[in-house]
Design a protein around this motif. Structure first.
Motif, short mmCIF file in Angstrom:
data_model
loop_
_atom_site.label_atom_id
_atom_site.label_comp_id
_atom_site.label_asym_id
_atom_site.label_seq_id
_atom_site.Cartn_x
_atom_site.Cartn_y
_atom_site.Cartn_z
N VAL A 1 16.65 -55.46 -43.88
CA VAL A 1 17.46 -54.78 -44.88
C VAL A 1 18.35 -55.75 -45.65
O VAL A 1 19.18 -55.36 -46.45
N GLY A 2 18.17 -57.06 -45.41
CA GLY A 2 19.10 -58.04 -45.98
C GLY A 2 19.24 -57.94 -47.49
O GLY A 2 20.36 -57.88 -48.02
N LEU A 3 18.12 -57.92 -48.20
CA LEU A 3 18.21 -57.90 -49.66
C LEU A 3 18.67 -56.54 -50.19
O LEU A 3 19.31 -56.47 -51.24
N ALA A 4 18.36 -55.49 -49.46
CA ALA A 4 18.90 -54.17 -49.84
C ALA A 4 20.42 -54.17 -49.69
O ALA A 4 21.13 -53.57 -50.51
N ASN A 5 20.93 -54.87 -48.69
CA ASN A 5 22.38 -54.97 -48.53
C ASN A 5 23.01 -55.83 -49.62
O ASN A 5 24.10 -55.53 -50.11
N VAL A 6 22.33 -56.90 -50.01
CA VAL A 6 22.80 -57.70 -51.14
C VAL A 6 22.91 -56.83 -52.39
O VAL A 6 23.92 -56.83 -53.10
#
Lengths: 313, 313
Positions: A216-221
């Motif tokens: 989910v890293g880029l969704a969190n960004v």
């Protein structure tokens, strides 16, 4: 327009510190210096270059002074070092990174695990650090580890994070990072906490630090960006991890973050092709492959040749 | 509230078709049936169970009829099969999935590469397919491949996608999927195209299909959800890929998508622990590891034991 956020963002490269610190190999000092110099040429706004911690605890970064002495300081790029205590601050006051970063967890158990002291001890150390830096010209910044969840305690009360940010500013920190240390954050939570922090401190120099542990890293960004954040930590190739969260993958990957923003028309200031060229040499330096995906698949608009039978007549 | 979107979403599991079709091993029919039956018990809304294409082209799915005959059709779950032409439709009319899915690319070159015919030929075939299905009770649906970019042509004009959606509905499709076939989409583009399609067709049964090729898969799911989409394709473990995009990783991972939504408080109807249990057996079935991350790291709130020295006194 469906998705709105700032037109420009900054990338902070943390691989030389957050990435290398858990690698079992010692990357030779000259190689680290050349690597950081190459990163400095890509348009990255800040590089966390090393740490001043006990070489016994982090042998991979035992050469912090030599690294900071050896690199070419490119104007416009800020160079940071992580420090754990006043002793580290004294080393930093000599080696003169532009800033030091002090990590304190929002979770009591994580702070005790990571730093072997209670949070109260970390705040006391922060005051010692501030005094040790006085007159050195080195700025003090701090990261709120486990801002979005603790692998031992679970959910973290957002008010604890808000109180910690206030306390860090009161202690003289010029910038604060909210860190999802073990990749527990979700986009809604990121947006809500980012908005709450920026609402209370509109001028805050705020950075968001995500791990891609659950994909989910880029969704969190994205969620942080939509909430107004403009500074993001990331690691070349997606290096990094956390010793307390088995199976965890690393930080969000710098190239993947830059690619996403550039495709969206959001300026990062980074030359993605130059960054990918540095990333290409990363596995050779550390001895294993890395999880970054743009480096594997190519930039989204990298076109391929169709099969012969598909060409128009 | 910072991030807003629908309170409920549906997961469509595509691994049995989109995942297996590019695997070099033939998974025995009985094993496929047992697998789909287990997936049916997890709360997934739709399963793309097989395809009716030439066994010469896709030997991995040569047993479509036997699979559809063997599975237990769980009430409330829809079972789909991909078909390329009227011959596939005739097979489907006998085997009776709930629906068939016909893929037509928004890009001319991709359509020629993937289906060995121009788009005009695919639209003509769609009319034949509709006639072949008449009276069978099998619903017709269609996917717009390369909706967000073509690996041969690059950017795809959103108006071509909008026109194709209109044409598919005119031809009798009851549902449409926008597919990012080779992982070229970015979140802003996803939000804009999703909003444009839903604005023109407010009642449309719309599904979004993303690949995680550049690490942006879940960010694109988020963007689509924020734009109002409620149905998402995903593949167990992140299986899948595209033969025309070297280095491409697979579909967005079902477990990772479900985990993200559930952590955000968005209901998927899926029992994530049950889904993870099915995913656990996936590498054994296909003979290699898969990229899904929640299956590797555990659910975000899976807590760990702190080191002894960190326990409160």
């Amino acid at each position: 327009m469906a998705l709105a956020g700032p037109n420009r963002v900054q990338l902070h490269e943390v691989a030389p510190r957050d990435g290398l610190q858990i690698e079992p190999v010692f990357v030779p000092t000259e190689q680290k210096i050349a690597w950081i110099d190459r990163l400095s040429e890509t348009g990255i706004a800040k590089i966390e270059a090393t740490s001043f911690v006990s070489p016994k605890h982090v042998p991979a970064l035992a050469d912090g002074e030599a690294v900071l002495r050896g690199i070419r300081r490119r104007p416009g790029v800020r160079y940071a070092a992580l420090i754990p205590n006043a002793k580290g601050a004294e080393r930093a006051a000599q080696a003169k990174p532009d800033e030091v970063n002090v990590v304190i967890s929002a979770s009591e158990t994580h702070n005790r695990s990571n730093l072997r002291m209670p949070r109260s001890g970390s705040f006391a150390a922060l005051a010692d650090i501030r005094r040790a830096l006085e007159g050195s010209g080195v700025d003090l910044t701090s990261s709120v580890a486990t801002s979005f969840g603790c692998p031992f305690e679970g959910r973290v009360d957002p008010n604890v994070v808000l109180d910690q940010v206030q306390r860090l500013l009161d202690e003289g920190c010029v910038a604060v990072t909210l860190a999802d240390t073990t990749g527990m954050a979700n986009p809604r939570q990121v947006a809500e906490l980012t908005e709450a922090v920026l609402a209370r401190h509109p001028g805050l120099v705020l950075t968001l630090h995500f791990h891609n542990t659950r994909g989910v890293g880029l969704a969190n960004v994205m969620a942080g960006w939509q909430a107004g954040a403009t500074r993001f930590d990331a690691a070349l190739g997606g290096l990094g991890g956390c010793p307390f969260a088995p199976g965890a993958t690393g930080n969000v990957c710098s190239e993947d973050v830059v690619s996403m923003f550039e495709e969206m028309g959001v300026s990062t200031g980074v030359d993605l092709d130059a960054l990918l060229a540095v990333s290409k040499d990363l596995p050779g330096m550390i001895g294993h492959d890395v999880p970054g995906q743009v480096r594997a698949a190519g930039r989204p608009m990298t076109l391929h040749q169709p099969p012969d039978y598909a060409r128009a007549a």
